[in-house]
Design an enzyme around this catalytic site. Structure first.
Site, PDB file in Angstrom:
ATOM      1  N   ALA A 158       8.825   0.238  22.198  1.00 41.15           N
ATOM      2  CA  ALA A 158       7.599   0.387  21.418  1.00 41.15           C
ATOM      3  C   ALA A 158       6.593   1.580  22.255  1.00 41.15           C
ATOM      4  O   ALA A 158       5.959   2.265  21.614  1.00 41.15           O
ATOM      5  CB  ALA A 158       6.632  -0.837  21.515  1.00 41.15           C
ATOM      6  N   TYR A 159       6.635   1.303  23.660  1.00 44.94           N
ATOM      7  CA  TYR A 159       5.889   2.350  24.281  1.00 44.94           C
ATOM      8  C   TYR A 159       6.188   3.723  24.112  1.00 44.94           C
ATOM      9  O   TYR A 159       5.408   4.547  23.891  1.00 44.94           O
ATOM     10  CB  TYR A 159       5.872   1.703  25.948  1.00 44.94           C
ATOM     11  CG  TYR A 159       5.391   2.785  26.734  1.00 44.94           C
ATOM     12  CD1 TYR A 159       4.035   2.917  27.111  1.00 44.94           C
ATOM     13  CD2 TYR A 159       6.254   3.965  27.412  1.00 44.94           C
ATOM     14  CE1 TYR A 159       3.445   3.637  27.949  1.00 44.94           C
ATOM     15  CE2 TYR A 159       5.467   4.606  28.355  1.00 44.94           C
ATOM     16  CZ  TYR A 159       3.928   4.773  28.456  1.00 44.94           C
ATOM     17  OH  TYR A 159       3.605   5.473  29.369  1.00 44.94           O
ATOM     18  N   ALA A 160       7.331   3.810  24.104  1.00 45.77           N
ATOM     19  CA  ALA A 160       7.909   5.400  24.005  1.00 45.77           C
ATOM     20  C   ALA A 160       7.688   5.799  22.693  1.00 45.77           C
ATOM     21  O   ALA A 160       7.571   7.068  22.457  1.00 45.77           O
ATOM     22  CB  ALA A 160       9.498   5.566  24.381  1.00 45.77           C
TER      23      ALA A 160
END
Length: 254
Positions: A158-160
């Site tokens: 999700a972050y990337a």
């Protein structure tokens, strides 16, 4: 400390990478408005240290995930520009504020996803939009991505993904703001020794050693590895760099 009458707004400037960015910009003679979410004392200490060195600085509270707060925030920015810097514009916006969430793709919750979305993409999108009337023509916008948008380490889906969205947005911003002479670039740090993500790179010797072993220059990053590059992009020497992704990772996972 020299001054050049330029001003930078650095989000998340109370600690970690943002703190070093603020110091690096000030060393270039650039005035600094830094934001903090909850670390007020740390932010005020950073601003005070910059002022003790002879440069103007200010610290303002901002939750970059709360889009509805942005109008009130920029009213504060206008006041600080007038009262502290005696101007009505700033020159450089550095979208640095961020959080880390480590969860596998299969186990990422909607709440985690929404938090990352709001901080790393939606917040950056609309904060920059709201900032446009206050950014001087010929200014610079620097967005922060991550090495994890180029290579994959489990736990950061999700972050990337949010950072991948920011990388695409950067190109559109550069295209659409070029008529005002505003250049927009991405700085993508590798693994850095900060308290980000619970300080895992800094405090876990096994992870630190593993990353160093996969990095061409043989070590993990330090905050000043990033701050100096951000400051450089806010100088005239970088005037023709635009719409670029600059990874500052020591050559990790080549």
């Amino acid at each position: 400390m020299k001054t050049n009458n330029k001003i930078a707004l650095v989000t998340g400037g109370s600690r970690g990478l943002g703190k070093d960015m603020a110091f690096s910009l000030a060393k270039k003679g650039i005035g600094v408005i830094l934001t903090y979410n909850s670390k007020k004392e740390e932010a005020l200490a950073v601003a005070d240290e910059i002022e003790q060195a002879g440069q103007k600085a200010a610290a303002l509270q901002l939750d970059t995930a709360d889009v509805k707060s942005f109008d009130a925030f920029f009213r504060q920015v206008k006041t600080v520009l007038q009262d502290t810097f005696e101007t009505d514009r700033f020159d450089f916006l550095i979208n640095n504020a961020g959080i880390g969430v480590h969860a596998s793709f299969a186990e990422t919750t909607e709440e985690q996803f929404d938090l990352l979305l709001n901080v790393h993409f939606k917040g950056v999108f609309f904060l920059t939009q709201k900032a446009l009337p206050l950014i001087a023509d010929g200014g610079r916008i620097i967005n922060l991505s991550t090495g994890l948008a180029r290579f994959s380490n489990p736990g950061y889906a999700a972050y990337a993904s949010m950072k991948g969205a920011i990388e695409t947005l950067t190109k559109y911003q550069a295209k659409e703001l070029g008529s005002r002479g505003i250049a927009v670039n991405i700085v993508a740090p590798g693994a850095i020794e900060t308290d980000f993500g619970g300080g895992v790179v800094r405090d876990n010797p096994d992870i630190n050693k593993y990353i160093a072993a996969t990095t061409a220059l043989g070590r993990v990053g330090r905050p000043d590895d990033i701050g100096s590059v951000v400051a450089f992009l806010c100088t005239d020497e970088a005037k023709w760099i635009n719409a670029q992704r600059i990874e500052v990772s020591g050559g990790v996972n080549l």
